[in-house]
Design a protein around this motif. Structure first.
Motif, PDB file in Angstrom:
ATOM      1  N   ARG A  51       5.314   3.603  -2.432  1.00 17.20           N
ATOM      2  CA  ARG A  51       4.855   2.230  -2.324  1.00 17.20           C
ATOM      3  C   ARG A  51       5.932   1.324  -2.900  1.00 17.20           C
ATOM      4  O   ARG A  51       6.556   1.642  -3.913  1.00 17.20           O
ATOM      5  N   SER A  80       4.668  10.457  -0.974  1.00 15.11           N
ATOM      6  CA  SER A  80       4.189   9.127  -0.599  1.00 15.11           C
ATOM      7  C   SER A  80       4.956   8.091  -1.412  1.00 15.11           C
ATOM      8  O   SER A  80       5.502   8.400  -2.477  1.00 15.11           O
ATOM      9  N   PRO A 140       0.817  -1.220   0.000  1.00 14.09           N
ATOM     10  CA  PRO A 140       0.000   0.000   0.000  1.00 14.09           C
ATOM     11  C   PRO A 140       0.849   1.267   0.000  1.00 14.09           C
ATOM     12  O   PRO A 140       2.008   1.261   0.417  1.00 14.09           O
ATOM     13  N   TRP A 141       0.237   2.364  -0.442  1.00 14.66           N
ATOM     14  CA  TRP A 141       0.892   3.668  -0.395  1.00 14.66           C
ATOM     15  C   TRP A 141       1.105   4.060   1.057  1.00 14.66           C
ATOM     16  O   TRP A 141       0.237   3.842   1.908  1.00 14.66           O
TER      17      TRP A 141
END
Length: 106
Positions: free
Chosen positions: A20, A18, A9-10
């Motif tokens: 991932r 952000s 997930p991010w």
């Protein structure tokens, strides 16, 4: 074969950034970073070698005190333990490869 078949997930990392993890093995890790307007990665260092590909956007990287302006299609290498930071000059996405894997991202 990778340890992960699907991206993780991010994760919000602060500073308008952000990330991932896309895939990894103990030897290598592929990570996608999204930078919003004025996104910033604070100065830091790590023992991993980092290769960066600019998928979109424009960035200023500072590596051991030297500034580099990069944009879509450009690449750069951050040597092991080099102090580096990244500032988005416009929103964009980076694809980073780390060797060995960044276990702190898991």
């Amino acid at each position: 074969m990778t340890d992960r078949q699907n991206p993780l997930p991010w994760v919000e990392t602060g500073g308008g950034v952000s990330r991932r993890v896309l895939s990894h093995t103990p030897e290598v890790m592929l990570v996608e970073f999204r930078f919003g307007p004025d996104g910033f990665g604070a100065p830091h260092h790590h023992p991993h070698i980092q290769a960066t590909y600019v998928r979109e956007g424009r960035f200023e990287f500072t590596i051991d005190g030297v500034a580099h302006i990069v944009s879509a299609g450009d690449t750069l290498i951050v040597p092991s333990n080099a102090v580096h930071s990244c500032r988005a000059l416009e929103p964009g996405t980076l694809i980073d490869v780390f060797t060995p894997r960044r276990d702190d991202f898991l």
